[in-house]
Design a protein around this motif. Sequence first.
Motif: not given
Length: 399
Positions: A106-107, A139, A102-103
């Motif tokens: 997000a980018k 996701n 997820t990180d």
Amino acid sequence: MPAFKTLDDLTDIAGKRVLVRVDLNVPVTDGKVSDTTRIERVAPTIKELSDKGAKVILLAHFGRPKGEPVADQSLSLIAPAVEEVLDQSVAFASDCIGAPATDAIAKMENGDILLLENTRFHKGEEKNEAGFTAELAKNGDIFVNDAFSAAHRAHASTEGLAHHLPAYAGRTMQAELEALEKGLGKPTRPVVAIVGGAKVSTKIDLLSNLVTKVDALVIGGGMANTFLAAQGINVGKSLCEHDLADTARSILETAKTAGCAIVLPVDGVVAREFKANAANETVDVSAIPADAMMLDVGPKSVELVNGWIEKAATLVWNGPLGAFEITPFDKATVSAAEHAAAQTRAGKLVSVAGGGDTVSALNHAGVADDFSYVSTAGGAFLEWMEGKELPGVAVLTKG
Ligand code: AMP
């Protein structure tokens, strides 16, 4: 085959998170990818989605890690080769679910590509577990499956996700399905199948299915010996599964009932040793010496096979006609492959080939590019030839 949605149906996807199941199960030697064919096959789908502004999130398995992280089966090893083939940077996340995924997502900017870690590092993948599938699904907004070669498995990333997200076939999956449809689904007749390779035992389902679908079945390779022996021919020391004589006879019976011509070798190239350039002679199958083994089908048989290739409008091919890895026992395979390639180039034949050694045999003959379609999917291609429903395909064609 019922219709399935393709990338043509995905128009307004800028900024959408697209989970793309790809086949990155490539051979690695000394930590380096030694054959990028599979990456090249999925590149068009990845590029198209990226060009349309999607956030492209790649899902794949690598090796058989049995549900736990294994360092030398990390997809991080494959990421540089993916970047190289795509000529575009590819980010990597150290897990396919949870915070690392997820990180990294997000980018992402529109058009970015992210590779998630090996799905098989989680037990839920191969078990198609609901909880794991839901984690994967979080996701993405859309699911694209471009891994035909994994479609015979009902795993979370090949089947489960399609129950959570709108599902589409990628370009490679689409090409494969369209080619297979032309091969056996709705083929132009006459359809001829060539099946070769070592043993009958690994191809019973395949032979049984083909004799009900095709107009002629050419049987070559080691497995032809089993059929010859089942008809009372002495095959000497040839590779032969004598215990499968009944199975072979029953396949011949089914063929007769279904009106499928069976083409067995009438002559063969025999040798006393299984090695390159072993002393050899060509004999009729009725005269195979007791101390010799047939390592290739002979010139009269090749003429028969080539004659059937000429009669065919559609050809499906799995397995070599002889021990093609060692000269001169590659002759029949090369000659038939060249003939099929020429007929295809002349627009007279749709030729579909696949399954493990077949691809190497056609590459060896230098004609893989001349066939209408050569599938690099091993197990999935064989299961398709066996007439089985592939779960990863079925789920794309339902609803
Ligand atoms: P398969 O994986 O079943 O398609 O089998 C391919 C293998 O069959 C190749 O490695 C060939 O060398 C082998 N093969 C083909 N014909 C023969 C034969 N007549 N005797 C022994 N092995 C053969």
